[in-house]
Design an enzyme around this catalytic site. Structure first.
Site, PDB file in Angstrom:
ATOM      1  N   GLY A   4       0.821  -1.208   0.000  1.00 32.28           N
ATOM      2  CA  GLY A   4       0.000   0.000   0.000  1.00 32.28           C
ATOM      3  C   GLY A   4       0.850   1.250   0.000  1.00 32.28           C
ATOM      4  N   ASN A   5       0.231   2.383   0.275  1.00 30.76           N
ATOM      5  CA  ASN A   5       0.963   3.642   0.336  1.00 30.76           C
ATOM      6  C   ASN A   5       0.344   4.530   1.405  1.00 30.76           C
ATOM      7  OD1 ASN A   5      -1.107   5.481  -0.979  1.00 30.76           O
ATOM      8  ND2 ASN A   5      -0.867   3.900  -2.548  1.00 30.76           N
ATOM      9  N   ARG A   6       0.935   5.687   1.639  1.00 34.74           N
ATOM     10  CA  ARG A   6       0.555   6.523   2.778  1.00 34.74           C
ATOM     11  C   ARG A   6      -0.551   7.523   2.472  1.00 34.74           C
ATOM     12  NH1 ARG A   6       4.970   9.693   4.459  1.00 34.74           N
ATOM     13  NH2 ARG A   6       3.761  10.182   6.308  1.00 34.74           N
TER      14      ARG A   6
END
Ligand code: C5P
Length: 225
Positions: free
Chosen positions: A29-31
């Site tokens: 995933g990412n932030r």
């Protein structure tokens, strides 16, 4: 303030971060918090737009009065965009989409007992949804992309943005600098909006809601032109 300059405009917005599963319990995933995309949806709805919000993973409450389509992976986001794009006057791609996904998804949990001391992941490139939407857009549809970049200087950031809008073929690109403490997962934002020619249309900074309103004014102006 009660601007109604987007009355009846059909707006498709993507928000949040995609998650690419590795196995039933893990993902890449990412932030992205989804805050800027949700703010765009909220601001647009209050200016009279009919908003469809395609939400990947978000960490904020989504606004009332918008139609939400929840997705997880890039493939699901692509499918939802494809379905809703034809009926939209403008499309804003604020989601942070995974550029790569695991080549294989394991149906069983990956176990350290069987893998050993190093685990190598093979990733394959995802299709570029924004570039596809921009290529297929009708002449009267407006497509807006986002570019979150780490850059040392403002000039380097703009150069990355100019190269990106040329590559993506969209009408506008919202460029913002991201870092450990900037852009992602923060309350405030600072952006530069570029047009197709790579010229600066606006620079906006402040809360994500006020930045959203300034981006929407660029859209409103183009829609009325
Ligand atoms: O290439 P990059 O990921 O920096 O591009 C960011 C822009 O492209 C965002 O608007 C994002 O929503 C979109 N994007 C996409 N499909 C991808 C990767 C990014 O639509 N596979």
């Amino acid at each position: 303030e009660s601007r109604r300059d987007l009355d009846g405009v059909r707006l498709l917005i993507t928000a949040g971060g995609t998650r690419e599963p590795l196995d039933p319990v893990r993902f890449i995933g990412n932030r992205s918090s989804g805050r800027q995309g949700a703010a765009l949806a909220q601001a647009a709805a209050s200016r009279g737009a009919h908003v469809t919000l395609i939400a990947a993973h978000v960490e904020v409450t989504l606004p009332e009065g918008v139609a939400v389509v929840s997705v997880e992976t890039t493939a699901q986001l692509a499918e939802a965009v494809e379905q809703h794009a034809p009926e939209s006057d403008a499309i804003i791609m604020a989601a942070a989409v995974a550029d790569y996904r695991p080549a294989a998804v394991s149906n069983a949990k990956i176990k350290k007992e069987t893998v050993g001391d190093t685990l190598t992941l093979e990733l394959v490139k995802n299709p570029d949804i924004l570039a596809g939407v921009a290529a297929r857009a009708a002449a009267n549809q407006i497509v807006v992309g986002f570019a979150a970049e780490t850059a040392e200087t403002d000039e380097a950031l703009l150069e990355l943005g100019r190269a990106k809008i040329a590559r993506k073929g969209c009408d506008f690109l919202v460029v913002n600098r991201v870092g450990w403490n900037e852009g992602f997962a923060t309350q405030r934002n600072a952006v530069t909006v570029l047009d197709r020619a790579g010229s600066i249309v606006i620079e906006a900074q402040g809360s994500k809601l006020s930045v959203a309103d300034e981006i929407l004014s660029v859209l409103a102006e183009r829609l009325l032109a």
